[in-house]
Motif scaffolding. Structure first.
Motif, mmCIF file in Angstrom:
data_model
loop_
_atom_site.group_PDB
_atom_site.id
_atom_site.type_symbol
_atom_site.label_atom_id
_atom_site.label_comp_id
_atom_site.label_asym_id
_atom_site.label_seq_id
_atom_site.Cartn_x
_atom_site.Cartn_y
_atom_site.Cartn_z
ATOM 1 N N GLY A 83 0.926 -1.283 -0.034
ATOM 2 C CA GLY A 83 0.005 0.002 -0.050
ATOM 3 C C GLY A 83 0.789 1.401 0.072
ATOM 4 N N ARG A 84 1.728 1.136 0.819
ATOM 5 C CA ARG A 84 2.753 2.374 0.894
ATOM 6 C C ARG A 84 3.403 2.575 -0.609
ATOM 7 N NH1 ARG A 84 6.611 1.874 5.983
ATOM 8 N NH2 ARG A 84 7.076 4.029 5.129
ATOM 9 N N VAL A 85 3.989 1.614 -1.199
ATOM 10 C CA VAL A 85 4.713 1.651 -2.626
ATOM 11 C C VAL A 85 3.607 2.346 -3.396
ATOM 12 C CG1 VAL A 85 5.594 0.264 -4.396
ATOM 13 C CG2 VAL A 85 6.405 -0.167 -1.996
ATOM 14 N N ILE A 86 2.487 1.695 -3.548
ATOM 15 C CA ILE A 86 1.367 2.439 -4.308
ATOM 16 C C ILE A 86 1.003 3.887 -4.265
ATOM 17 C CG2 ILE A 86 -1.020 2.230 -4.990
ATOM 18 C CD1 ILE A 86 -0.973 -0.936 -4.504
ATOM 19 N N ARG A 87 0.944 4.170 -3.069
ATOM 20 C CA ARG A 87 0.963 5.642 -2.374
ATOM 21 C C ARG A 87 2.131 6.358 -3.032
ATOM 22 N NH1 ARG A 87 -1.298 3.467 1.786
ATOM 23 N NH2 ARG A 87 0.454 3.831 3.132
ATOM 24 N N MET A 88 3.187 6.061 -2.832
ATOM 25 C CA MET A 88 4.217 6.698 -3.193
ATOM 26 C C MET A 88 4.600 6.706 -4.689
ATOM 27 S SD MET A 88 7.404 5.500 -0.319
ATOM 28 C CE MET A 88 8.274 4.590 -1.490
#
Length: 91
Positions: free
Chosen positions: A25-30
């Motif tokens: 999820g963090r990678v997608i947001r970044m």
């Protein structure tokens, strides 16, 4: 088999699974943030994209994926997704 050991393995698995989902999820947001910044700053497109588009146009998708992997350092799945995204731009 000892139920305590099974319980510990299950708890460890669930913990690691939760961490992976959180990190994804963090990678997608970044990635979304980087995409937005790229549009705002109007960075030039990666020069390899034109070469990849030519390979796609010639029906050489496999060569395009191999080139994307070599130049951009993608895994096989990432390379295919990248080439597929370039293909979708044409439609």
């Amino acid at each position: 088999m000892d139920y305590t050991l099974i319980g510990l393995v299950l708890v460890a698995f669930l913990y690691l699974f939760n961490r992976i989902v959180t990190l994804e999820g963090r990678v997608i947001r970044m990635k979304n943030t980087v995409d937005q910044l790229t549009k705002q700053v109007e960075l030039p497109e990666d020069p390899i994209n034109q070469e990849l588009r030519e390979l796609i146009k010639e029906g050489e998708d496999v060569k395009a994926i191999k080139e994307a992997r070599k130049v951009l350092g993608f895994s096989l799945v990432e390379g295919k997704e990248y080439v597929d995204s370039l293909k979708m731009e044409r439609k």
